[in-house]
Write a protein that holds these residues in place. Structure first.
Motif, PDB file in Angstrom:
ATOM      1  N   UNK A  83       0.939   1.873   0.878  1.00 28.48           N
ATOM      2  CA  UNK A  83       0.688   3.110   1.786  1.00 28.48           C
ATOM      3  C   UNK A  83      -0.488   3.848   0.685  1.00 28.48           C
ATOM      4  N   UNK A  84      -0.642   3.418  -0.648  1.00 28.53           N
ATOM      5  CA  UNK A  84      -1.646   3.735  -1.705  1.00 28.53           C
ATOM      6  C   UNK A  84      -2.642   2.981  -2.049  1.00 28.53           C
ATOM      7  N   UNK A  85      -2.576   1.378  -1.636  1.00 31.48           N
ATOM      8  CA  UNK A  85      -3.269   0.742  -1.366  1.00 31.48           C
ATOM      9  C   UNK A  85      -4.239   0.542  -0.753  1.00 31.48           C
ATOM     10  N   UNK A  86      -3.462   0.626   1.171  1.00 36.05           N
ATOM     11  CA  UNK A  86      -4.177   0.956   1.907  1.00 36.05           C
ATOM     12  C   UNK A  86      -5.272   1.726   1.506  1.00 36.05           C
ATOM     13  N   UNK A  87      -5.244   2.735   1.352  1.00 30.78           N
ATOM     14  CA  UNK A  87      -5.605   4.373   0.758  1.00 30.78           C
ATOM     15  C   UNK A  87      -7.087   4.080  -0.227  1.00 30.78           C
ATOM     16  N   UNK A  88      -6.566   3.622  -1.339  1.00 32.68           N
ATOM     17  CA  UNK A  88      -7.592   3.095  -2.694  1.00 32.68           C
ATOM     18  C   UNK A  88      -8.831   2.076  -1.319  1.00 32.68           C
ATOM     19  N   UNK A  89      -8.551   1.376  -0.641  1.00 37.59           N
ATOM     20  CA  UNK A  89      -9.359   0.720  -0.177  1.00 37.59           C
ATOM     21  C   UNK A  89     -10.201   1.909   1.006  1.00 37.59           C
ATOM     22  N   UNK A  90      -9.614   2.217   1.775  1.00 34.85           N
ATOM     23  CA  UNK A  90     -10.868   3.277   2.837  1.00 34.85           C
ATOM     24  C   UNK A  90     -11.044   4.168   2.113  1.00 34.85           C
ATOM     25  N   UNK A  91     -10.332   4.881   0.721  1.00 31.44           N
ATOM     26  CA  UNK A  91     -11.488   5.583   0.000  1.00 31.44           C
ATOM     27  C   UNK A  91     -12.589   4.934  -0.645  1.00 31.44           C
ATOM     28  N   UNK A  92     -12.337   3.857  -1.296  1.00 31.94           N
ATOM     29  CA  UNK A  92     -13.267   3.479  -1.790  1.00 31.94           C
ATOM     30  C   UNK A  92     -14.855   2.782  -0.266  1.00 31.94           C
ATOM     31  N   UNK A  93     -14.347   2.475   0.317  1.00 32.80           N
ATOM     32  CA  UNK A  93     -15.300   1.906   1.441  1.00 32.80           C
ATOM     33  C   UNK A  93     -16.220   3.214   1.655  1.00 32.80           C
ATOM     34  N   UNK A  94     -15.212   4.317   2.228  1.00 27.86           N
ATOM     35  CA  UNK A  94     -15.808   5.711   2.373  1.00 27.86           C
ATOM     36  C   UNK A  94     -17.042   6.037   1.475  1.00 27.86           C
ATOM     37  N   UNK A  95     -16.789   6.379  -0.118  1.00 29.12           N
ATOM     38  CA  UNK A  95     -17.871   6.384  -1.069  1.00 29.12           C
ATOM     39  C   UNK A  95     -18.479   5.708  -1.217  1.00 29.12           C
ATOM     40  N   UNK A  96     -18.509   4.642  -1.012  1.00 31.77           N
ATOM     41  CA  UNK A  96     -19.724   3.731  -0.828  1.00 31.77           C
ATOM     42  C   UNK A  96     -20.526   3.818   0.621  1.00 31.77           C
ATOM     43  N   UNK A  97     -20.168   3.156   1.808  1.00 29.57           N
ATOM     44  CA  UNK A  97     -20.907   4.220   2.543  1.00 29.57           C
ATOM     45  C   UNK A  97     -21.188   5.347   2.514  1.00 29.57           C
ATOM     46  N   UNK A  98     -20.885   6.449   2.584  1.00 30.46           N
ATOM     47  CA  UNK A  98     -21.323   7.838   2.581  1.00 30.46           C
ATOM     48  C   UNK A  98     -22.220   8.424   1.257  1.00 30.46           C
ATOM     49  N   UNK A  99     -22.001   7.556  -0.102  1.00 38.36           N
ATOM     50  CA  UNK A  99     -22.758   8.158  -1.068  1.00 38.36           C
ATOM     51  C   UNK A  99     -24.075   7.166  -1.699  1.00 38.36           C
ATOM     52  N   UNK A 100     -24.383   5.473  -0.406  1.00 37.70           N
ATOM     53  CA  UNK A 100     -25.636   4.553  -0.535  1.00 37.70           C
ATOM     54  C   UNK A 100     -26.149   4.768   0.197  1.00 37.70           C
ATOM     55  N   UNK A 101     -26.179   5.355   1.360  1.00 39.37           N
ATOM     56  CA  UNK A 101     -26.604   5.272   2.899  1.00 39.37           C
ATOM     57  C   UNK A 101     -27.868   6.170   2.428  1.00 39.37           C
ATOM     58  N   UNK A 102     -28.000   7.550   2.641  1.00 39.98           N
ATOM     59  CA  UNK A 102     -28.130   8.129   1.967  1.00 39.98           C
ATOM     60  C   UNK A 102     -30.080   7.905   0.932  1.00 39.98           C
TER      61      UNK A 102
END
Length: 861
Positions: A161-180
């Motif tokens: 579960x933590x491995x899946x969350x880590x992937x999800x969190x990294x993807x979320x950070x990249x998407x939300x912080x680079x897009x602007x």
């Protein structure tokens, strides 16, 4: 006696499992994920909620707003905020209600990390006593597997579960912080993905190689020789003076021919060898995706959708796997089948075993049929495509446990002065597994009996002119293979990757090949410079290995996230700076000498998510009232040109080189008298060329298009789905698509009311409409009633006077087939033409007719 609750992901899976469990079990479906990280949209429903670090008096700062949008806080130990997905409230309420009435709850979601995470989310939202929950996993939905799984229940694996969350969190950070940042620096509507951007880079890098490739001429020489007893043999000249024979022009090849004519040919070596070739391993996710693409023409997305259906119906084992392991039970069954149906010659003495790949993360089986006795599926619950995919899986599984193919390899080497000639041939002696997988004929080619020292004589000399070719563009199959080779992503994510990069407009598929769009190329260059780690192949593969270690409890998941975020934040802060300070380069407009037709100012080359176009430089006027919004569409030559031959391609590449940086140039039509050549490094390079003349242009550039509805003019536009014409009359809004061949689509059929034809499911009546699948009847009260059906030919014949000329011919078709069944009108998406077929008791009969040369011809019975 109280019952137990079993929760699975899909209704189809629940239905299948319900058949194997007793009355003491209640099987329910969560219908996929039940909650996700909160987003800006989802927060609109919870406006009154405050972030823990946000004062009720203070106005939230940018960082706090960003954290609220992401749903995770990378600055405070990765706190996460989840919300119930819209539409899932009723499902969760029902599950909670049943959970309170049962003794035990079994979480039987899929056995990969995503399934593990869904199980954890279900446990969290249902709540209650943790001891009531157990985790059940099985890789096939069969009675044997399910019974075994319920005898070996366990608990949720939080490491996975933590491995899946880590992937999800990294993807979320990249998407939300680079897009602007991308919106400010390059163009609105852009986004980046931790893995998707790497996939775009793979395609964009290949695109650059292809565009800058200059073909080189070379020649090959084939000789037809014969022995003293007149037996012929074809051979290639491979070496000259112990160096590879590769003449570069016509003079060199003719010089070699004259020299070889005077030479004496004798056999230097004649060698025969026997070798064996085993079948490839049973399918894992990636190889299934590749094979389905190559053999069946399925997209990765379609393959995974169909495989999911086959799994849920109990026909195949779990389809998200990268393990080649096969259970002893499965091997025993297939070996018995091979012996009974193919004979002992096709059964190896010992089972064929296949090792797992380097990054294999799951311990379950490869993809195989659940029941080897089912060679073809006869069920009406599955489409013909699903049945084809099942047959592909069945063939691969059986073939992988059959005997090897036996070949005889013959190598002949002939010397002629300083020339070396070689012939390699393989003859199939025993077909083995190829009896099932591919049609490989036993070659009965009779080689002449040759001995070392035998003299041969020239019969014919054939020179062949060749040109070097660039590496091919990626298909979906080869892209998946490349992603797997580089360790980017995981098999379960390939379908999402290939879909997202197309949906976002960074690449497009044309004739089953990926082409990088200009915006995809620009985005790749900018990310390479400012976020080198993010789209570095080795770094991405390294992160996948880290996630695997998290799943195996070898490293802490938050440590991985902290390390990633620290490096990422530094690169992000630098990228935000101005280009002069080392920040991300802007997507600047490149000025040209072309004048704006509206205000006579200069126009510039601009790239947006919709493509490349000319924009008036007057748009940047400080006075908003004086801004000029004029644009001119640029039509890429690649949008309609057929593949050029090697000579033409070479001359184009040599001619269209940028004067500024000597790179190749992309070519566009401005109109039928003007072409614009733009450096592929635009906007970093300012190079461009204007070419005047009279050019063979697409039909839609040489015609004046009038709207068939209001007779107004139509304007060419470019949208997310390609080029189209739209009526300039704002009250009309009529559109016409541009077809792949450059022609304009026919006008859409206006809806034709048929009040005499009543619907069955409501008191509405039918309207004849036209969609992407041809003409069809739809209820006049749509969307209140969504009843649709195919028109019967007898109905069109009866109301022939209502039909426009465009489809008038359909009313003249056969009203019944050869067996007396009523006929209906259908549409072939490949040929884009209507045809007539028939059904009996709801099933297609196999009879059909097509309209050729103004008459109907029956094509199948």
């Amino acid at each position: 006696m109280k019952k137990s609750l079993v929760i699975v992901e899909s209704p189809a899976k629940a239905k299948t499992i319900n058949q194997y469990l007793g009355a003491e079990y209640i099987v329910k479906s969560s219908i996929g994920h039940v909650r996700d990280l909160i987003t800006g949209k989802s927060q609109n429903k919870e406006k009154n909620k405050k972030h823990p670090n946000e004062s009720i008096f203070a106005k939230p700062n940018k960082k706090t707003l960003l954290i609220k949008k992401m749903g995770i806080d990378p600055y405070h130990n990765w706190k996460a905020e989840y919300y119930i997905l819209p539409g899932k409230e009723k499902i969760i309420s029902e599950l909670k209600s049943i959970a309170n009435q049962v003794n035990h709850i079994y979480l039987a979601t899929d056995l990969d990390r995503e399934g593990e995470a869904i199980a954890w989310h279900l446990k969290e939202v249902i709540g209650g006593d943790s001891s009531k929950f157990s985790r059940v996993v099985f890789n096939e939905i069969t009675k044997h597997s399910i019974k075994k799984a319920f005898q070996n229940v366990g608990h949720i694996n939080m490491n996975r579960v933590h491995a899946q969350q880590a992937r999800r969190f990294m993807d979320r950070v990249v998407g939300y912080m680079i897009s602007p940042l991308l919106w400010r620096k390059i163009s609105r509507g852009l986004s980046a993905g931790r893995v998707q951007s790497v996939a775009v880079r793979i395609i964009a890098d290949r695109e650059k190689i292809i565009k800058n490739f200059i073909p080189e001429e070379y020649w090959k020489l084939n000789l037809s020789l014969f022995t003293k007893d007149k037996k012929k043999i074809e051979m290639d000249v491979t070496h000259y003076n112990n160096k590879i024979f590769r003449p570069k022009n016509r003079n060199e090849i003719y010089y070699a021919i004259e020299k070889i004519k005077k030479s004496l040919f004798f056999v230097k070596n004649y060698e025969e060898k026997i070798f064996y070739k085993t079948a490839s391993a049973p399918f894992i996710t990636s190889t299934l995706q590749q094979s389905a693409s190559l053999r069946l023409g399925f997209s990765v997305k379609k393959t995974m959708f169909l495989a999911q259906k086959l799994y849920e119906e109990g026909y195949i084992t779990y389809m998200r796997t990268d393990s080649n392991y096969l259970s002893k039970h499965a091997i025993k069954k297939v070996r018995t089948y091979i012996k009974n149906y193919y004979g002992d010659d096709y059964l190896p003495k010992e089972p064929n075993l296949y090792s797992n790949r380097k990054h294999s993360q799951e311990a379950h089986e490869a993809i195989r049929p659940c029941d080897i006795k089912i060679e073809n599926i006869n069920s009406d619950n599955l489409s013909s495509s699903a049945k084809k995919l099942y047959k592909l899986i069945w063939n691969q599984f059986v073939a992988c446990q059959m005997t090897s193919v036996k070949y005889k390899s013959i190598t002949i080497i002939v010397l002629a002065d300083l020339f070396k000639l070689q012939k390699n041939e393989q003859i199939v002696l025993f077909n083995g597994w190829t009896r099932l997988l591919i049609e490989e004929k036993n070659i009965n080619y009779e080689f002449p009996v040759l001995n070392i020292g035998d003299i041969l004589f020239i019969d014919k000399i054939t020179p062949n002119q060749k040109f070097t070719k660039p590496p091919p563009r990626f298909s979906e199959a080869s892209l998946v293979r490349e992603l797997e080779k580089k360790g980017v992503g995981r098999p379960s994510t390939y379908s999402v990757i290939t879909s997202k990069i197309q949906d976002r407009g960074y690449v497009k598929i044309k004739k089953n090949k990926f082409y990088a769009e200009k915006m995809g190329e620009i985005l790749t260059i900018r990310l390479k410079k400012s976020f080198s780690n993010l789209i570095d192949y080795n770094f991405t593969a390294y992160m996948e290995e880290k996630l695997d270690k998290v799943a195996d409890n070898k490293i802490a998941w938050k440590n991985v996230l902290d390390s990633f975020f620290e490096d990422f934040s530094k690169q992000l802060e630098k990228a935000k700076k101005s280009p002069e300070e080392g920040g991300m380069e802007l997507n600047s407009i490149v000025p040209t000498s072309i004048k704006c037709p509206m205000c006579c100012k200069k126009m510039g080359i601009k790239t947006a998510i919709t493509g490349v176009f000319l924009s008036c430089l007057g748009y940047n006027n400080i006075d908003i009232t004086k801004r000029c919004k004029q644009t001119i569409n640029l039509i890429s030559l690649n949008d309609f040109n057929k593949e050029e031959d090697n000579h033409r391609q070479m001359s184009l590449e040599l001619m269209n080189r940028c004067d500024e940086c000597n790179m190749s140039m992309d070519s566009y039509f401005i109109d039928k008298k003007l072409k614009l050549h733009i450096c592929i490094n635009n906007p970093s390079c300012l190079g461009y060329k204007i070419e005047k003349g009279v050019f063979k242009s697409p039909v839609y550039l040489s015609e004046i298009i009038q709207c068939e509805k209001c007779n107004g003019d139509m304007m060419l536009k470019t949208g997310p789905f390609g080029k189209f014409f739209i009526c300039i009359n704002k009250t009309c809004k009529n559109t016409r698509k541009i077809l792949p061949n450059g022609e304009i689509s026919d006008p859409k059929l206006e809806p034709i009311p048929f009040p005499q034809l009543l619907c069955k499911e409501s008191d509405a009546w039918f309207v004849l409409r036209e969609g992407i699948s041809g003409i069809f009847f739809a209820a006049n009260t749509f969307p209140k009633s969504r009843e649709t059906r195919s028109p019967f030919v007898e109905e069109l014949a009866r109301f022939q006077y209502l039909l426009p000329e465009k489809i008038h011919y359909l009313s003249s078709g056969p009203i019944i087939d050869d067996y007396g069944n009523k006929t209906i009108v259908c549409f072939d998406r490949k040929t884009k033409k209507h045809y007539i077929t028939s059904k009996k008791e709801g099933k297609f009969t196999g009879w059909s007719a097509i309209f050729i040369d103004k008459k109907w011809c029956v094509t199948s019975k």
